[in-house]
Write a protein that holds these residues in place. Structure first.
Motif, PDB file in Angstrom:
ATOM      1  N   GLU A 225     -88.636  27.636 -11.441  1.00  0.00           N
ATOM      2  CA  GLU A 225     -89.963  28.063 -12.118  1.00  0.00           C
ATOM      3  C   GLU A 225     -90.910  29.011 -11.598  1.00  0.00           C
ATOM      4  OE1 GLU A 225     -90.153  27.590 -16.372  1.00  0.00           O
ATOM      5  OE2 GLU A 225     -87.805  27.568 -15.155  1.00  0.00           O
ATOM      6  N   GLY A 226     -91.190  28.299 -10.712  1.00  0.00           N
ATOM      7  CA  GLY A 226     -92.526  30.165 -10.014  1.00  0.00           C
ATOM      8  C   GLY A 226     -91.820  30.958 -10.210  1.00  0.00           C
ATOM      9  N   SER A 227     -90.378  31.488  -9.527  1.00  0.00           N
ATOM     10  CA  SER A 227     -89.486  32.890  -9.743  1.00  0.00           C
ATOM     11  C   SER A 227     -90.426  33.525 -11.201  1.00  0.00           C
ATOM     12  CB  SER A 227     -88.156  33.000  -9.381  1.00  0.00           C
ATOM     13  OG  SER A 227     -87.619  32.220  -8.546  1.00  0.00           O
ATOM     14  N   LYS A 228     -90.115  32.574 -12.410  1.00  0.00           N
ATOM     15  CA  LYS A 228     -90.187  33.573 -13.431  1.00  0.00           C
ATOM     16  C   LYS A 228     -91.725  34.409 -13.165  1.00  0.00           C
ATOM     17  CE  LYS A 228     -91.725  30.106 -16.662  1.00  0.00           C
ATOM     18  NZ  LYS A 228     -91.664  29.076 -17.496  1.00  0.00           N
ATOM     19  N   THR A 229     -92.726  33.559 -12.623  1.00  0.00           N
ATOM     20  CA  THR A 229     -93.679  34.845 -12.334  1.00  0.00           C
ATOM     21  C   THR A 229     -93.273  36.467 -11.806  1.00  0.00           C
ATOM     22  OG1 THR A 229     -94.653  33.919  -9.758  1.00  0.00           O
ATOM     23  CG2 THR A 229     -95.606  33.237 -11.779  1.00  0.00           C
ATOM     24  N   LEU A 256     -82.516  35.443 -10.515  1.00  0.00           N
ATOM     25  CA  LEU A 256     -82.139  36.759 -11.589  1.00  0.00           C
ATOM     26  C   LEU A 256     -82.435  36.028 -13.007  1.00  0.00           C
ATOM     27  CD1 LEU A 256     -79.303  38.838 -11.039  1.00  0.00           C
ATOM     28  CD2 LEU A 256     -79.446  36.939 -13.701  1.00  0.00           C
ATOM     29  N   THR A 257     -81.694  34.874 -13.497  1.00  0.00           N
ATOM     30  CA  THR A 257     -82.052  33.778 -14.318  1.00  0.00           C
ATOM     31  C   THR A 257     -83.459  33.997 -14.746  1.00  0.00           C
ATOM     32  OG1 THR A 257     -82.050  31.766 -13.635  1.00  0.00           O
ATOM     33  CG2 THR A 257     -80.174  32.725 -13.759  1.00  0.00           C
ATOM     34  N   LYS A 258     -83.862  33.018 -14.167  1.00  0.00           N
ATOM     35  CA  LYS A 258     -85.302  33.341 -14.084  1.00  0.00           C
ATOM     36  C   LYS A 258     -85.817  34.438 -14.164  1.00  0.00           C
ATOM     37  CE  LYS A 258     -85.658  28.688 -14.250  1.00  0.00           C
ATOM     38  NZ  LYS A 258     -85.165  28.116 -14.812  1.00  0.00           N
ATOM     39  N   ALA A 276     -86.881  48.816 -26.311  1.00  0.00           N
ATOM     40  CA  ALA A 276     -84.940  49.239 -27.286  1.00  0.00           C
ATOM     41  C   ALA A 276     -83.927  49.503 -26.370  1.00  0.00           C
ATOM     42  CB  ALA A 276     -85.607  50.720 -28.067  1.00  0.00           C
ATOM     43  N   GLY A 277     -83.949  48.252 -27.308  1.00  0.00           N
ATOM     44  CA  GLY A 277     -81.808  47.468 -26.685  1.00  0.00           C
ATOM     45  C   GLY A 277     -81.917  47.118 -26.023  1.00  0.00           C
ATOM     46  N   GLY A 278     -82.857  46.330 -25.988  1.00  0.00           N
ATOM     47  CA  GLY A 278     -83.574  44.820 -24.717  1.00  0.00           C
ATOM     48  C   GLY A 278     -83.506  45.503 -23.088  1.00  0.00           C
ATOM     49  N   TRP A 279     -83.228  44.381 -22.767  1.00  0.00           N
ATOM     50  CA  TRP A 279     -82.994  45.194 -20.667  1.00  0.00           C
ATOM     51  C   TRP A 279     -82.037  44.764 -19.969  1.00  0.00           C
ATOM     52  CZ3 TRP A 279     -85.955  41.376 -22.884  1.00  0.00           C
ATOM     53  CH2 TRP A 279     -86.458  40.249 -22.683  1.00  0.00           C
ATOM     54  N   LYS A 280     -81.351  45.130 -19.437  1.00  0.00           N
ATOM     55  CA  LYS A 280     -80.192  44.675 -18.916  1.00  0.00           C
ATOM     56  C   LYS A 280     -80.745  44.594 -17.236  1.00  0.00           C
ATOM     57  CE  LYS A 280     -77.095  48.822 -20.794  1.00  0.00           C
ATOM     58  NZ  LYS A 280     -76.606  49.306 -20.576  1.00  0.00           N
ATOM     59  N   VAL A 281     -79.607  43.213 -16.642  1.00  0.00           N
ATOM     60  CA  VAL A 281     -80.500  42.676 -16.053  1.00  0.00           C
ATOM     61  C   VAL A 281     -78.814  43.078 -14.671  1.00  0.00           C
ATOM     62  CG1 VAL A 281     -80.678  40.561 -14.642  1.00  0.00           C
ATOM     63  CG2 VAL A 281     -81.616  41.081 -16.683  1.00  0.00           C
ATOM     64  N   PHE A 282     -79.159  43.228 -13.975  1.00  0.00           N
ATOM     65  CA  PHE A 282     -78.309  43.529 -12.671  1.00  0.00           C
ATOM     66  C   PHE A 282     -78.618  43.266 -11.710  1.00  0.00           C
ATOM     67  CE2 PHE A 282     -79.012  47.259 -15.134  1.00  0.00           C
ATOM     68  CZ  PHE A 282     -77.706  48.088 -15.540  1.00  0.00           C
ATOM     69  N   GLY A 283     -77.597  42.473 -10.918  1.00  0.00           N
ATOM     70  CA  GLY A 283     -77.260  41.115  -9.583  1.00  0.00           C
ATOM     71  C   GLY A 283     -77.389  42.457  -8.523  1.00  0.00           C
ATOM     72  N   ALA A 284     -77.292  41.705  -7.183  1.00  0.00           N
ATOM     73  CA  ALA A 284     -76.997  42.340  -5.880  1.00  0.00           C
ATOM     74  C   ALA A 284     -76.557  41.388  -5.143  1.00  0.00           C
ATOM     75  CB  ALA A 284     -77.610  42.848  -5.213  1.00  0.00           C
ATOM     76  N   GLN A 285     -75.629  40.828  -4.262  1.00  0.00           N
ATOM     77  CA  GLN A 285     -74.562  40.082  -3.200  1.00  0.00           C
ATOM     78  C   GLN A 285     -74.947  41.224  -1.787  1.00  0.00           C
ATOM     79  OE1 GLN A 285     -72.654  37.507  -5.180  1.00  0.00           O
ATOM     80  NE2 GLN A 285     -73.955  35.987  -3.857  1.00  0.00           N
ATOM     81  N   SER A 286     -74.269  40.424  -0.870  1.00  0.00           N
ATOM     82  CA  SER A 286     -74.067  40.741  -0.101  1.00  0.00           C
ATOM     83  C   SER A 286     -71.944  40.366   0.462  1.00  0.00           C
ATOM     84  CB  SER A 286     -74.408  40.173   2.142  1.00  0.00           C
ATOM     85  OG  SER A 286     -73.598  40.603   2.605  1.00  0.00           O
ATOM     86  N   TYR A 325     -74.382  30.694 -14.272  1.00  0.00           N
ATOM     87  CA  TYR A 325     -76.026  30.796 -15.304  1.00  0.00           C
ATOM     88  C   TYR A 325     -76.239  32.769 -14.881  1.00  0.00           C
ATOM     89  CZ  TYR A 325     -76.027  26.199 -16.254  1.00  0.00           C
ATOM     90  OH  TYR A 325     -75.234  24.606 -16.062  1.00  0.00           O
ATOM     91  N   ALA A 326     -76.206  33.075 -14.134  1.00  0.00           N
ATOM     92  CA  ALA A 326     -76.283  34.355 -13.865  1.00  0.00           C
ATOM     93  C   ALA A 326     -75.220  35.543 -14.189  1.00  0.00           C
ATOM     94  CB  ALA A 326     -76.119  34.718 -12.025  1.00  0.00           C
ATOM     95  N   ILE A 327     -73.933  35.192 -13.899  1.00  0.00           N
ATOM     96  CA  ILE A 327     -73.184  35.541 -14.859  1.00  0.00           C
ATOM     97  C   ILE A 327     -73.033  35.748 -16.425  1.00  0.00           C
ATOM     98  CG2 ILE A 327     -70.359  35.863 -15.987  1.00  0.00           C
ATOM     99  CD1 ILE A 327     -70.337  34.765 -12.992  1.00  0.00           C
TER     100      ILE A 327
END
Length: 425
Positions: A225-229, A256-258, A276-286, A325-327
């Protein structure tokens, strides 16, 4: 934003632990897995308690994560906190970086290297250990790829509590030193992070560790939950609005999920309006550890564990607990995931540094490199406001770029030498 008084909130808004898989609820305790389906647990809140939170209340709070105490599961009483008071890190405007990669809308870098131990982990550890103290634990521990080790050791030192931190034996020396300096026990394991995490999951069940809070095991629901901040801060720093796009590095996938959960909560309780249209979340990995992105690219929500390689060791979790959950988050919001190889990561570190003055660790290089790929592929809208997250300090991973940078000139200490080298114009 000015701080007035850090007054205690009356009670925690947390009401239960809830399984992310089957929805079964449990009392608030040191428990991280569902007894019914073995799914992961997270904090469920009282909607009425969250709805009472106002912008004015937050803005009058302290200049750290505890301004959001009324939205967190622990830490409502300042006297009970185990904390380094992290948070309110810079949101850096990045027009030169945007121009370099073809973005025409505002681009921001949320720079969490400014936290006390120079990574976002100070947020999650402050919340987890505050909850742990309330649950009666007297020793603090973790399994870590480096940044979490730094933070747990530092928090324990500040609180005068013993700590024992477990790390992979091949961790970057900078992260070893910046953990060991705090004086707690530091245990290097001959194996990967997943081996370390497995051992910690076994230790937490022993009698010898019954007084020990493993921040990312038995108190993990509070820790996460700390990541929500980070999400709360971005919205507040943008004038109480949510960016159209965010790009976030992934190890376990939980950060990412938090951040997405934080945006959702802010909208639900009326503190912000969704774009408008919401927000989009993108993930980055090595590319050396990309099981979550690979699953998405394969059209699957089943994350197949991998053996991590590559320089982005802080992201090297081969069996990510929150991968599925990230997916789900990325798919639901219309975002995407991608990955970067070691050379792209190094180039990303340098590009971020020379365009923003932010020196990121390898995870930040991953995020910038993936941002470039997302723009080039058309996955990320170049006309939409974007925030990228730098989660750690470049001084911890100097080896990543040490052979790529250095003096541009080497001269003798004379005016003639300076002129001959072209330094006088």
């Amino acid at each position: 934003m000015t701080s007035t008084v850090d007054a205690p909130v009356s009670t925690s808004p947390a009401r239960a632990l809830v399984c992310r898989g089957c929805g079964t609820e449990f009392p608030l305790a040191a428990q991280h897995a569902c007894y019914e389906c073995f799914g992961p647990l997270e904090i469920a809140y009282d909607p009425a308690a969250l709805a009472r939170v106002t912008r004015a209340q937050i803005e009058a709070g302290p200049q750290n994560i505890w301004r959001y105490a009324a939205l967190l599961p622990a830490g409502q009483d300042p006297a009970e906190r185990v904390t380094l008071d992290p948070g309110l890190t810079p949101l850096v405007s990045a027009p030169a970086l945007a121009a370099a990669i073809g973005l025409r809308a505002p681009l921001w870098v949320k720079d969490d290297s400014a936290n006390p131990t120079h990574s976002f982990k100070d947020r999650v550890v402050s919340v987890a250990l505050t909850a742990a103290r309330g649950l009666g634990f007297t020793r603090f521990a973790c399994a870590s790829t480096g940044n979490l080790a730094n933070s747990v050791a530092a928090h324990a030192a500040r609180a005068g509590a013993p700590s024992v931190v477990f790390i992979p034996g091949d961790l970057e020396q900078g992260k070893v030193v910046t953990t060991a300096v705090y004086g707690g026990q530091l245990v290097a394991i001959d194996g990967s992070y997943d081996d370390v995490n497995r051992l910690c999951s076994e230790l937490v069940e022993t009698d010898e560790y019954e007084d020990t809070a493993f921040v990312n095991v038995n108190v993990r629901p509070y820790y996460a939950e700390g990541s929500k901040t980070l999400g709360y801060e971005v919205a507040e720093q943008l004038g109480w609005r949510i960016p159209a796009q965010v790009v976030i590095p992934m190890a376990s996938g939980e950060l990412l999920t938090k951040v997405d959960k934080a945006f959702t909560e802010l909208v639900e309780i009326g503190l912000v309006e969704a774009p408008a249209g919401g927000w989009k979340v993108f993930g980055a990995q090595s590319a050396g550890c990309n099981p979550i992105a690979t699953a998405l690219h394969n059209g699957s929500d089943t994350v197949v564990p991998v053996k991590p390689t590559g320089i982005a060791k802080s992201l090297n979790i081969g069996d990510p607990a929150a991968g599925a959950y990230a997916i789900e988050t990325v798919t639901r919001t219309g975002g995407w995931m991608d990955y970067a190889d070691d050379d792209e990561i190094r180039a990303g570190i340098q590009l971020l540094a020379r365009t923003t003055g932010v020196f990121a660790e390898t995870a930040g290089g991953v995020t910038v490199a993936v941002l470039q790929k997302l723009v080039a592929s058309g996955r990320l809208d170049p006309e939409a406001e974007t925030v990228v997250f730098n989660t750690g300090e470049g001084l911890k991973t100097l080896d990543a770029v040490a052979d790529r940078v250095g003096p541009t000139h080497r001269i003798k200490p004379s005016l003639r030498a300076a002129r001959d080298a072209g330094l006088l114009g």
